[in-house]
Design a protein around this motif. Structure first.
Motif, mmCIF file in Angstrom:
data_model
loop_
_atom_site.group_PDB
_atom_site.id
_atom_site.type_symbol
_atom_site.label_atom_id
_atom_site.label_comp_id
_atom_site.label_asym_id
_atom_site.label_seq_id
_atom_site.Cartn_x
_atom_site.Cartn_y
_atom_site.Cartn_z
ATOM 1 N N ALA A 96 -2.591 0.273 9.555
ATOM 2 C CA ALA A 96 -1.559 0.933 8.966
ATOM 3 C C ALA A 96 -2.116 2.332 8.694
ATOM 4 N N VAL A 97 -1.447 3.531 9.134
ATOM 5 C CA VAL A 97 -2.050 4.913 8.833
ATOM 6 C C VAL A 97 -0.904 5.452 7.854
ATOM 7 N N SER A 98 0.321 4.997 7.744
ATOM 8 C CA SER A 98 1.160 5.387 6.975
ATOM 9 C C SER A 98 2.354 4.418 6.711
ATOM 10 N N GLU A 99 3.047 4.480 5.885
ATOM 11 C CA GLU A 99 4.305 3.379 5.653
ATOM 12 C C GLU A 99 5.143 3.220 7.090
ATOM 13 N N GLY A 100 4.986 2.063 7.407
ATOM 14 C CA GLY A 100 5.775 1.847 8.636
ATOM 15 C C GLY A 100 5.144 2.388 10.040
ATOM 16 N N LEU A 101 3.946 2.673 9.966
ATOM 17 C CA LEU A 101 3.280 3.375 11.104
ATOM 18 C C LEU A 101 1.841 2.560 11.294
ATOM 19 N N PHE A 102 1.798 1.982 12.346
ATOM 20 C CA PHE A 102 0.451 1.521 12.635
ATOM 21 C C PHE A 102 -0.193 1.955 13.888
#
Length: 92
Positions: free
Chosen positions: A36-42
């Protein structure tokens, strides 16, 4: 994943070299797995290898073969892509 003749004792095949590269990445804290690189983004890197059988016009490579130093001692060269594909299954 070339295995140069000078590396043959260290890496008997391209798979052993690939696994050693993954170990080195782990030692150096290089992420090669989904994260995960941010909330909801992988970011989901996929392992892959090409297969000439998907090329309808030229299913067998011609004079330009770029992986001549790859060694697939434990599997048929035509099935290498399946090995890399199955490495992704647990992440999908």
């Amino acid at each position: 994943l070339w295995v140069h003749p000078s590396e043959a004792r260290t890496f008997p095949c391209s798979i052993s070299k690939f696994l050693a590269i993954l170990e080195l990445c782990e030692e150096l804290s290089v992420d090669v797995l989904p994260a995960a690189v941010s909330e909801g983004l992988f970011v989901v890197p996929l392992f892959s290898w090409y297969s000439a059988e998907f090329d309808e016009h030229h299913p067998h490579p011609g004079i330009y073969v770029f992986d001549t130093l790859c060694k697939w001692t434990h599997m048929d060269e035509e099935k290498v892509w399946k090995f890399f594909l199955q490495l992704n299954h647990r992440f999908l």
